[in-house]
Design a protein around this motif. Structure first.
Motif, PDB file in Angstrom:
ATOM      1  N   ASP A 194       0.830  -1.208   0.000  1.00  0.00           N
ATOM      2  CA  ASP A 194       0.000   0.000   0.000  1.00  0.00           C
ATOM      3  C   ASP A 194       0.867   1.261   0.000  1.00  0.00           C
ATOM      4  OD1 ASP A 194      -2.332  -1.484  -0.030  1.00  0.00           O
ATOM      5  OD2 ASP A 194      -2.571  -1.431   2.145  1.00  0.00           O
ATOM      6  N   GLN A 195       1.927   1.262   0.808  1.00  0.00           N
ATOM      7  CA  GLN A 195       2.820   2.428   0.865  1.00  0.00           C
ATOM      8  C   GLN A 195       3.532   2.618  -0.472  1.00  0.00           C
ATOM      9  OE1 GLN A 195       4.904   0.924   4.338  1.00  0.00           O
ATOM     10  NE2 GLN A 195       4.246   2.732   5.513  1.00  0.00           N
ATOM     11  N   LEU A 196       3.965   1.518  -1.090  1.00  0.00           N
ATOM     12  CA  LEU A 196       4.601   1.615  -2.404  1.00  0.00           C
ATOM     13  C   LEU A 196       3.616   2.135  -3.440  1.00  0.00           C
ATOM     14  CD1 LEU A 196       6.620  -1.699  -2.325  1.00  0.00           C
ATOM     15  CD2 LEU A 196       7.584   0.604  -2.306  1.00  0.00           C
ATOM     16  N   GLY A 197       2.349   1.736  -3.323  1.00  0.00           N
ATOM     17  CA  GLY A 197       1.316   2.241  -4.225  1.00  0.00           C
ATOM     18  C   GLY A 197       1.136   3.742  -4.105  1.00  0.00           C
ATOM     19  N   VAL A 198       1.207   4.245  -2.868  1.00  0.00           N
ATOM     20  CA  VAL A 198       1.108   5.695  -2.637  1.00  0.00           C
ATOM     21  C   VAL A 198       2.271   6.407  -3.328  1.00  0.00           C
ATOM     22  CG1 VAL A 198       1.281   7.494  -0.860  1.00  0.00           C
ATOM     23  CG2 VAL A 198      -0.203   5.514  -0.494  1.00  0.00           C
ATOM     24  N   LEU A 199       3.479   5.862  -3.171  1.00  0.00           N
ATOM     25  CA  LEU A 199       4.650   6.480  -3.806  1.00  0.00           C
ATOM     26  C   LEU A 199       4.571   6.388  -5.327  1.00  0.00           C
ATOM     27  CD1 LEU A 199       7.564   5.302  -1.482  1.00  0.00           C
ATOM     28  CD2 LEU A 199       6.512   7.557  -1.591  1.00  0.00           C
ATOM     29  N   LEU A 200       4.100   5.256  -5.835  1.00  0.00           N
ATOM     30  CA  LEU A 200       3.964   5.085  -7.281  1.00  0.00           C
ATOM     31  C   LEU A 200       2.970   6.096  -7.847  1.00  0.00           C
ATOM     32  CD1 LEU A 200       4.731   3.408  -9.790  1.00  0.00           C
ATOM     33  CD2 LEU A 200       2.848   1.882  -9.219  1.00  0.00           C
ATOM     34  N   GLU A 201       1.863   6.273  -7.161  1.00  0.00           N
ATOM     35  CA  GLU A 201       0.853   7.250  -7.584  1.00  0.00           C
ATOM     36  C   GLU A 201       1.422   8.666  -7.538  1.00  0.00           C
ATOM     37  OE1 GLU A 201      -3.186   8.708  -5.538  1.00  0.00           O
ATOM     38  OE2 GLU A 201      -3.150   6.559  -5.997  1.00  0.00           O
ATOM     39  N   HIS A 202       2.149   8.988  -6.458  1.00  0.00           N
ATOM     40  CA  HIS A 202       2.761  10.316  -6.311  1.00  0.00           C
ATOM     41  C   HIS A 202       3.773  10.570  -7.423  1.00  0.00           C
ATOM     42  CE1 HIS A 202       4.629  13.809  -4.376  1.00  0.00           C
ATOM     43  NE2 HIS A 202       5.784  13.233  -4.654  1.00  0.00           N
ATOM     44  N   GLU A 203       4.644   9.594  -7.670  1.00  0.00           N
ATOM     45  CA  GLU A 203       5.684   9.775  -8.685  1.00  0.00           C
ATOM     46  C   GLU A 203       5.071   9.889 -10.075  1.00  0.00           C
ATOM     47  OE1 GLU A 203       9.281  10.546 -10.295  1.00  0.00           O
ATOM     48  OE2 GLU A 203       8.807  10.460  -8.173  1.00  0.00           O
ATOM     49  N   THR A 204       4.052   9.116 -10.357  1.00  0.00           N
ATOM     50  CA  THR A 204       3.385   9.183 -11.661  1.00  0.00           C
ATOM     51  C   THR A 204       2.766  10.561 -11.873  1.00  0.00           C
ATOM     52  OG1 THR A 204       2.929   6.811 -11.579  1.00  0.00           O
ATOM     53  CG2 THR A 204       1.619   8.109 -13.116  1.00  0.00           C
ATOM     54  N   ALA A 205       2.172  11.110 -10.830  1.00  0.00           N
ATOM     55  CA  ALA A 205       1.503  12.410 -10.937  1.00  0.00           C
ATOM     56  C   ALA A 205       2.469  13.588 -10.916  1.00  0.00           C
ATOM     57  CB  ALA A 205       0.499  12.564  -9.794  1.00  0.00           C
ATOM     58  N   HIS A 206       3.619  13.438 -10.258  1.00  0.00           N
ATOM     59  CA  HIS A 206       4.505  14.593 -10.075  1.00  0.00           C
ATOM     60  C   HIS A 206       5.780  14.530 -10.899  1.00  0.00           C
ATOM     61  CE1 HIS A 206       1.892  14.853  -6.518  1.00  0.00           C
ATOM     62  NE2 HIS A 206       2.009  16.144  -6.732  1.00  0.00           N
ATOM     63  N   GLY A 207       6.650  13.580 -10.617  1.00  0.00           N
ATOM     64  CA  GLY A 207       7.950  13.561 -11.279  1.00  0.00           C
ATOM     65  C   GLY A 207       7.960  12.743 -12.555  1.00  0.00           C
ATOM     66  N   GLY A 208       7.360  11.557 -12.497  1.00  0.00           N
ATOM     67  CA  GLY A 208       7.361  10.680 -13.656  1.00  0.00           C
ATOM     68  C   GLY A 208       8.753  10.212 -14.047  1.00  0.00           C
ATOM     69  N   ARG A 209       9.672  10.142 -13.071  1.00  0.00           N
ATOM     70  CA  ARG A 209      11.048   9.729 -13.365  1.00  0.00           C
ATOM     71  C   ARG A 209      11.068   8.220 -13.611  1.00  0.00           C
ATOM     72  NH1 ARG A 209      13.347  11.962  -7.888  1.00  0.00           N
ATOM     73  NH2 ARG A 209      11.355  11.042  -7.285  1.00  0.00           N
ATOM     74  N   LEU A 210      11.449   7.825 -14.812  1.00  0.00           N
ATOM     75  CA  LEU A 210      11.410   6.427 -15.212  1.00  0.00           C
ATOM     76  C   LEU A 210      12.199   5.513 -14.274  1.00  0.00           C
ATOM     77  CD1 LEU A 210      10.365   4.341 -17.199  1.00  0.00           C
ATOM     78  CD2 LEU A 210      12.343   4.824 -18.639  1.00  0.00           C
ATOM     79  N   PRO A 211      13.440   5.850 -13.874  1.00  0.00           N
ATOM     80  CA  PRO A 211      14.166   4.949 -12.963  1.00  0.00           C
ATOM     81  C   PRO A 211      13.442   4.761 -11.625  1.00  0.00           C
ATOM     82  CG  PRO A 211      15.664   6.588 -13.871  1.00  0.00           C
ATOM     83  CD  PRO A 211      14.273   6.972 -14.289  1.00  0.00           C
ATOM     84  N   VAL A 212      12.816   5.816 -11.129  1.00  0.00           N
ATOM     85  CA  VAL A 212      12.091   5.727  -9.859  1.00  0.00           C
ATOM     86  C   VAL A 212      10.848   4.860 -10.036  1.00  0.00           C
ATOM     87  CG1 VAL A 212      10.817   7.055  -8.110  1.00  0.00           C
ATOM     88  CG2 VAL A 212      12.954   7.958  -9.057  1.00  0.00           C
ATOM     89  N   LEU A 213      10.121   5.058 -11.131  1.00  0.00           N
ATOM     90  CA  LEU A 213       8.942   4.248 -11.404  1.00  0.00           C
ATOM     91  C   LEU A 213       9.314   2.768 -11.524  1.00  0.00           C
ATOM     92  CD1 LEU A 213       7.152   6.578 -13.973  1.00  0.00           C
ATOM     93  CD2 LEU A 213       6.450   6.122 -11.613  1.00  0.00           C
ATOM     94  N   GLU A 214      10.443   2.487 -12.188  1.00  0.00           N
ATOM     95  CA  GLU A 214      10.887   1.098 -12.335  1.00  0.00           C
ATOM     96  C   GLU A 214      11.243   0.480 -10.990  1.00  0.00           C
ATOM     97  OE1 GLU A 214      14.019   1.158 -15.225  1.00  0.00           O
ATOM     98  OE2 GLU A 214      12.612   1.221 -16.901  1.00  0.00           O
ATOM     99  N   LEU A 215      11.940   1.225 -10.133  1.00  0.00           N
ATOM    100  CA  LEU A 215      12.271   0.712  -8.797  1.00  0.00           C
ATOM    101  C   LEU A 215      11.002   0.398  -8.007  1.00  0.00           C
ATOM    102  CD1 LEU A 215      15.242   2.944  -7.568  1.00  0.00           C
ATOM    103  CD2 LEU A 215      15.249   0.470  -7.869  1.00  0.00           C
TER     104      LEU A 215
END
Length: 110
Positions: A29-50
């Motif tokens: 659930d916590q990773l899902g929150v970060l994934l949603e945040h990164e998708t909406a804000h930074g969209g940094r591919l390496p971060v999304l992949e991690l």
């Protein structure tokens, strides 16, 4: 959602090289929150992949281990950058190359 509500404090400023180790303590659930945040804000591919790889690992049976520190040392403190360039902070003086002006090598020097 503010940065304070994210499972990792200052998530947007954690260096990529240290991010994987900070994801290990988080649940799906916590990773899902970060994934949603990164998708909406930074969209940094390496971060999304991690994030996606860690979610896949949890789905495959991995368990969260440890805890995320409240204050990550790599994003707090440090030496602030100088406000302006001075002789003490300026780089070395260089001469342009003999074949031309550095900004336009085809143009001969005068």
């Amino acid at each position: 959602m503010t940065d304070r509500e994210l499972p990792i404090p200052d998530f947007d400023h954690v260096p990529l090289g240290n991010l994987a180790e900070h994801l290990v303590p988080l649940d799906r659930d916590q990773l899902g929150v970060l994934l949603e945040h990164e998708t909406a804000h930074g969209g940094r591919l390496p971060v999304l992949e991690l994030l996606r790889h860690r979610i896949e690992a949890l789905d495959a049976g991995a368990e969260p281990k440890g805890s995320v520190p409240a204050d990550l040392p790599e994003v707090s403190g440090g030496t602030p950058a100088p406000a302006e360039v001075s002789p003490a902070t300026a780089g070395p003086k260089i001469n342009p190359p003999s074949q031309g002006v550095p900004t336009n090598p085809a143009q001969p020097r005068r």
